[in-house]
Design a protein around this motif. Structure first.
Motif, PDB file in Angstrom:
ATOM      1  N   LEU A 157      -2.806   5.835   6.891  1.00 12.87           N
ATOM      2  CA  LEU A 157      -2.408   4.449   6.640  1.00 12.87           C
ATOM      3  C   LEU A 157      -3.046   3.928   5.349  1.00 12.87           C
ATOM      4  CD1 LEU A 157      -0.952   1.861   7.527  1.00 12.87           C
ATOM      5  CD2 LEU A 157      -2.973   1.328   8.922  1.00 12.87           C
ATOM      6  N   ALA A 158      -4.338   4.206   5.169  1.00 13.33           N
ATOM      7  CA  ALA A 158      -5.032   3.752   3.957  1.00 13.33           C
ATOM      8  C   ALA A 158      -4.454   4.405   2.706  1.00 13.33           C
ATOM      9  CB  ALA A 158      -6.525   4.047   4.073  1.00 13.33           C
ATOM     10  N   LEU A 159      -4.201   5.699   2.776  1.00 12.10           N
ATOM     11  CA  LEU A 159      -3.640   6.410   1.621  1.00 12.10           C
ATOM     12  C   LEU A 159      -2.246   5.905   1.280  1.00 12.10           C
ATOM     13  CD1 LEU A 159      -4.857   9.970   2.602  1.00 12.10           C
ATOM     14  CD2 LEU A 159      -5.630   8.658   0.607  1.00 12.10           C
ATOM     15  N   SER A 160      -1.417   5.713   2.294  1.00 13.31           N
ATOM     16  CA  SER A 160      -0.058   5.198   2.072  1.00 13.31           C
ATOM     17  C   SER A 160      -0.107   3.811   1.444  1.00 13.31           C
ATOM     18  CB  SER A 160       0.721   5.127   3.393  1.00 13.31           C
ATOM     19  OG  SER A 160       0.926   6.398   3.928  1.00 13.31           O
ATOM     20  N   SER A 161      -0.970   2.961   2.000  1.00 17.90           N
ATOM     21  CA  SER A 161      -1.094   1.594   1.480  1.00 17.90           C
ATOM     22  C   SER A 161      -1.557   1.588   0.028  1.00 17.90           C
ATOM     23  CB  SER A 161      -2.070   0.790   2.338  1.00 17.90           C
ATOM     24  OG  SER A 161      -1.584   0.669   3.651  1.00 17.90           O
ATOM     25  N   LEU A 162      -2.494   2.462  -0.284  1.00 16.78           N
ATOM     26  CA  LEU A 162      -2.996   2.577  -1.654  1.00 16.78           C
ATOM     27  C   LEU A 162      -1.846   2.878  -2.618  1.00 16.78           C
ATOM     28  CD1 LEU A 162      -5.691   2.821  -3.384  1.00 16.78           C
ATOM     29  CD2 LEU A 162      -5.476   5.275  -3.003  1.00 16.78           C
ATOM     30  N   CYS A 163      -1.015   3.831  -2.249  1.00 17.80           N
ATOM     31  CA  CYS A 163       0.099   4.238  -3.121  1.00 17.80           C
ATOM     32  C   CYS A 163       1.177   3.169  -3.210  1.00 17.80           C
ATOM     33  CB  CYS A 163       0.716   5.541  -2.616  1.00 17.80           C
ATOM     34  SG  CYS A 163      -0.414   6.942  -2.650  1.00 17.80           S
ATOM     35  N   VAL A 164       1.578   2.649  -2.073  1.00 18.87           N
ATOM     36  CA  VAL A 164       2.678   1.685  -2.024  1.00 18.87           C
ATOM     37  C   VAL A 164       2.338   0.410  -2.797  1.00 18.87           C
ATOM     38  CG1 VAL A 164       3.899   0.129  -0.440  1.00 18.87           C
ATOM     39  CG2 VAL A 164       3.764   2.576   0.061  1.00 18.87           C
ATOM     40  N   ASP A 165       1.095  -0.018  -2.738  1.00 21.23           N
ATOM     41  CA  ASP A 165       0.704  -1.272  -3.379  1.00 21.23           C
ATOM     42  C   ASP A 165       0.870  -1.243  -4.893  1.00 21.23           C
ATOM     43  OD1 ASP A 165      -0.393  -3.978  -2.993  1.00 21.23           O
ATOM     44  OD2 ASP A 165      -2.044  -3.202  -4.232  1.00 21.23           O
ATOM     45  N   VAL A 166       0.945  -0.067  -5.475  1.00 21.99           N
ATOM     46  CA  VAL A 166       1.088   0.060  -6.926  1.00 21.99           C
ATOM     47  C   VAL A 166       2.295  -0.720  -7.444  1.00 21.99           C
ATOM     48  CG1 VAL A 166       1.643   1.718  -8.765  1.00 21.99           C
ATOM     49  CG2 VAL A 166      -0.168   2.226  -7.121  1.00 21.99           C
ATOM     50  N   CYS A 167       3.397  -0.693  -6.697  1.00 20.78           N
ATOM     51  CA  CYS A 167       4.618  -1.364  -7.167  1.00 20.78           C
ATOM     52  C   CYS A 167       4.449  -2.871  -7.279  1.00 20.78           C
ATOM     53  CB  CYS A 167       5.804  -1.014  -6.270  1.00 20.78           C
ATOM     54  SG  CYS A 167       5.728  -1.728  -4.612  1.00 20.78           S
ATOM     55  N   ARG A 168       3.479  -3.424  -6.570  1.00 20.70           N
ATOM     56  CA  ARG A 168       3.264  -4.869  -6.601  1.00 20.70           C
ATOM     57  C   ARG A 168       2.688  -5.333  -7.933  1.00 20.70           C
ATOM     58  NH1 ARG A 168      -0.997  -7.668  -5.916  1.00 20.70           N
ATOM     59  NH2 ARG A 168      -2.224  -5.933  -5.122  1.00 20.70           N
TER      60      ARG A 168
END
Length: 194
Positions: A157-168
């Protein structure tokens, strides 16, 4: 462009690109089909042969984006490599994809509330497959003793969130290179699980 479905017309692709720009800028709820059409100097009626509704257009965009990122992760994941190298490579690619396609990624991450229940279920199934790529790597690393995390699901979950947040936030003053950002995040990911 990555994510474009085979057989789609140029007009349909142009409509998707205009919708992505508008949805990323003002959100799905803040965008009308008329505004999308205006970006293309066409009438709103000209969109309907390609997409029957704004929701169908959002679904096409979400499907393209989610399938695109999943394919990107699978294309770089070498199942024969050690878990640390696999994680570094997959997280780097996940991050690079989110940065390189930041407008599309922003739409597919933050505008899914506009989808019908059926379309949302289709997208969440692909999201689970994407998370599973990371889960298999992290679980394998824990099983082999290469990774030491209290809870593998929390790590994923932490790794996914780290990656996904980049688009923001991408691009920023300090980060403009998707590949370099991917390398940095890949290294961070490995440090998180060891």
């Amino acid at each position: 462009m990555a994510g474009t479905r085979t057989g789609d017309s140029t007009a349909a692709d142009r409509i998707r690109q205009a919708a992505i720009a508008s949805f990323a800028e003002v959100g799905y709820g803040g965008t009308s089909t008329r505004q999308i059409a205006k970006r293309l100097n066409m009438s709103a009626a000209a969109m309907y042969p390609h997409y029957r509704s704004k929701e169908e257009l959002l679904f096409a965009i979400a499907l393209d984006g989610h399938q695109g990122v999943l394919a990107a992760l699978r294309s770089v994941d070498d199942e024969t490599a050690p878990a640390g190298e696999r994680l570094r490579t997959v997280v780097a690619e996940f991050t690079r994809w989110q940065a390189e396609h930041h407008e599309l990624a922003k739409v597919v991450q933050y505008e899914l509330h506009g989808l019908t229940r059926e379309h949302y279920r289709t997208i969440t199934a692909i999201r689970r497959e994407t998370s599973e790529v990371l889960a298999v790597i992290v679980g394998g690393g824990v099983d082999s003793g290469e990774f030491s995390v209290a809870d593998a699901d929390d790590a994923v979950l932490a790794l996914s969130s780290l990656c996904v947040d980049v688009c923001r936030w991408f691009p920023s003053r300090t980060h403009r290179d998707p590949v370099a950002l991917g390398r940095a995040y890949g290294d961070l990911a490995v440090r998180m699980v060891r």
